[in-house]
Design a protein around this motif. Structure first.
Motif, PDB file in Angstrom:
ATOM      1  N   ARG A  61      79.833 -99.172  53.451  1.00  0.00           N
ATOM      2  CA  ARG A  61      77.902 -99.385  52.744  1.00  0.00           C
ATOM      3  C   ARG A  61      78.825-100.670  51.802  1.00  0.00           C
ATOM      4  N   THR A  62      79.757-101.032  51.760  1.00  0.00           N
ATOM      5  CA  THR A  62      79.989-102.427  51.549  1.00  0.00           C
ATOM      6  C   THR A  62      80.577-103.602  52.586  1.00  0.00           C
ATOM      7  N   MET A  63      81.679-102.885  53.045  1.00  0.00           N
ATOM      8  CA  MET A  63      82.248-103.897  54.011  1.00  0.00           C
ATOM      9  C   MET A  63      81.507-104.017  55.697  1.00  0.00           C
ATOM     10  N   GLY A  64      81.043-102.996  55.214  1.00  0.00           N
ATOM     11  CA  GLY A  64      79.802-102.591  57.479  1.00  0.00           C
ATOM     12  C   GLY A  64      80.519-102.490  57.484  1.00  0.00           C
ATOM     13  N   TRP A  65      81.660-102.052  58.154  1.00  0.00           N
ATOM     14  CA  TRP A  65      82.531-102.587  58.968  1.00  0.00           C
ATOM     15  C   TRP A  65      82.263-100.510  60.015  1.00  0.00           C
ATOM     16  N   GLY A  66      81.620 -99.659  59.426  1.00  0.00           N
ATOM     17  CA  GLY A  66      80.490 -98.528  60.404  1.00  0.00           C
ATOM     18  C   GLY A  66      81.525 -97.227  60.374  1.00  0.00           C
ATOM     19  N   VAL A  92      92.220 -95.207  69.528  1.00  0.00           N
ATOM     20  CA  VAL A  92      90.631 -95.758  69.141  1.00  0.00           C
ATOM     21  C   VAL A  92      91.088 -97.123  67.825  1.00  0.00           C
ATOM     22  N   GLU A  93      89.837 -98.476  68.063  1.00  0.00           N
ATOM     23  CA  GLU A  93      90.217 -99.110  67.786  1.00  0.00           C
ATOM     24  C   GLU A  93      89.379 -99.408  66.240  1.00  0.00           C
ATOM     25  N   GLY A  94      90.517-100.160  65.424  1.00  0.00           N
ATOM     26  CA  GLY A  94      89.801 -99.746  63.731  1.00  0.00           C
ATOM     27  C   GLY A  94      89.126-101.253  63.431  1.00  0.00           C
ATOM     28  N   SER A  95      89.536-101.759  61.982  1.00  0.00           N
ATOM     29  CA  SER A  95      88.801-102.658  61.339  1.00  0.00           C
ATOM     30  C   SER A  95      89.629-103.224  60.389  1.00  0.00           C
ATOM     31  N   HIS A  96      91.259-102.882  60.651  1.00  0.00           N
ATOM     32  CA  HIS A  96      92.239-102.803  59.895  1.00  0.00           C
ATOM     33  C   HIS A  96      92.702-104.320  59.775  1.00  0.00           C
ATOM     34  N   THR A  97      93.169-105.498  60.441  1.00  0.00           N
ATOM     35  CA  THR A  97      93.527-105.639  60.618  1.00  0.00           C
ATOM     36  C   THR A  97      93.166-106.994  60.994  1.00  0.00           C
ATOM     37  N   GLY A  98      92.422-108.196  61.020  1.00  0.00           N
ATOM     38  CA  GLY A  98      91.766-109.004  61.576  1.00  0.00           C
ATOM     39  C   GLY A  98      92.491-110.152  62.509  1.00  0.00           C
ATOM     40  N   GLY A  99      91.748-109.542  63.557  1.00  0.00           N
ATOM     41  CA  GLY A  99      92.495-110.801  64.507  1.00  0.00           C
ATOM     42  C   GLY A  99      93.810-110.249  65.528  1.00  0.00           C
ATOM     43  N   PHE A 100      93.663-108.852  65.001  1.00  0.00           N
ATOM     44  CA  PHE A 100      95.360-108.277  65.313  1.00  0.00           C
ATOM     45  C   PHE A 100      94.749-106.248  65.603  1.00  0.00           C
ATOM     46  N   ASN A 101      93.760-106.527  65.170  1.00  0.00           N
ATOM     47  CA  ASN A 101      93.090-104.904  65.511  1.00  0.00           C
ATOM     48  C   ASN A 101      92.655-104.145  67.566  1.00  0.00           C
TER      49      ASN A 101
END
Length: 349
Positions: A61-66, A92-101
């Motif tokens: 809801r805050t970060m909008g990462w789905g 499964v690809e996450g949204s945890h490590t910008g540039g290296f997901n």
């Protein structure tokens, strides 16, 4: 199956209506990444699910990462929570490590480890979990991976730059962050060691240590531990149906749920219950240990009893006041109890 019990999304109370996209699947997993949640460290085991739900809400809801960013989360009590939707055994690809997901799999230590060190059981669960996940991908936990940055504001490496990194590394190794904190960062080699040992058969001491601090461990110790009626442990704690947990021992098992407590099962009564379908049977979970009576050995369950005749070892099941003598278990013994965690699905529910 994972070497540690998994608390599924449904069990920790994920509101699936909050997810905004179907999972993205990469072609492989090439490395594992350690994070921390930077939340507090003083929480009880039964408070962890609420923390995971709050992280989930913040990420969606805050970060909008789905969805929640991490593939899995581990609390200070060693409990492992299924993270991003799509399957723990899938890339499964996450949204945890910008540039290296891409092609990576992230585990978040629940807590703030700038100064406080992770607990021993937390480190052990993280190491085992990553050892299992990297083994599925054929990756050496003590090896390296050449990963190419996708760029973006969350990494200090521009798009297209390739870095050779350990197969298990941390968020701070590629991002402008202190994550997972200095105190956790100091234990990365220990996590790698635990992960690398995963494929070695666990010793009795390993299994005993993995149970320490649990309700099942306390009941086992009260019954004499490895030299008692149940004998040494033969499995780690595993998830059963619903909220049930169980451990297999040399001469029986202990099943636990919040409603029934930790109850031991041995001998012909255990075999009969297993043949009926374990906790999925009409009897449900045991609510007592075995009760010694002059003619019978009796054990109570949520929806009935099992009674073994001392003279002929026949076992009678009683449900709704109706007794029924059970046939002996099949020649090969009762069916094997299977560990379970929530199945992966490829589409939004």
């Amino acid at each position: 199956m994972p070497p540690v019990p998994i608390i599924s999304r449904s069990q920790w109370g994920a509101d699936e209506s909050m997810r905004r996209a179907a999972p993205v699947y990469d072609s492989m997993i090439r490395a594992g990444i350690i994070h921390h949640s930077a939340t507090g460290n003083n929480y009880a085991p039964n408070e962890s699910a609420a923390i995971v739900r709050s992280i989930y809400a913040y990420h969606t809801r805050t970060m909008g990462w789905g969805d929640i960013a991490y593939n899995a989360l581990v609390d200070r009590h060693g409990q492992v929570f299924e993270g991003r939707f799509g399957g723990l055994d899938k890339p499964v690809e996450g949204s945890h490590t910008g540039g290296f997901n891409k092609d990576t799999w992230a585990v978040c230590l629940i807590g703030d480890f700038g100064k406080d060190v992770p607990t021993a059981v937390q480190l052990r669960s993280v190491g085992k979990l990553l050892g299992w996940r990297l083994a599925l991908a054929g990756i050496d936990p003590k090896g390296t991976a050449a990963l190419t940055s996708a760029g973006g504001p969350y990494t200090r490496f521009a798009q297209g730059i390739t870095r050779t990194l350990p197969s298990i590394f941390s968020h701070r190794d590629v991002g402008d962050t202190e994550c997972p904190g200095n105190a956790a960062y100091a234990f990365l080699d220990r996590i790698r060691d635990i992960a690398a040992r995963l494929n070695q058969p666990p010793t009795e001491q390993d299994l005993e240590e993995s149970l320490r601090g649990t309700a099942i461990y306390a009941r086992w110790q009260a019954l004499g531990g490895a030299t008692g009626v149940l004998g040494p442990a033969r499995s780690p704690e595993a998830p059963g149906e619903g909220q049930a947990r169980y451990v297999i021992f040399a001469h029986g098992a202990i099943y636990w749920s919040r409603a029934t407590g930790a109850q031991p099962l041995t001998g012909a009564i255990y075999d009969a219950w297993a043949t009926l379908g374990y906790e999925r049977s009409a009897l449900g979970l045991p609510t007592s240990g075995q009760i010694q009576e002059p003619q019978w050995i009796v054990q109570n369950f949520q929806h009935g009893t099992l009674n073994m005749d001392r003279q002929n070892a026949a076992v009678t099941v009683v449900t709704d006041g109706q007794p029924r003598v059970l046939p002996p278990p099949p020649p090969g013994g009762p069916p094997v109890q299977l560990e379970r965690f929530s199945p992966a699905r490829n589409r939004l529910a």
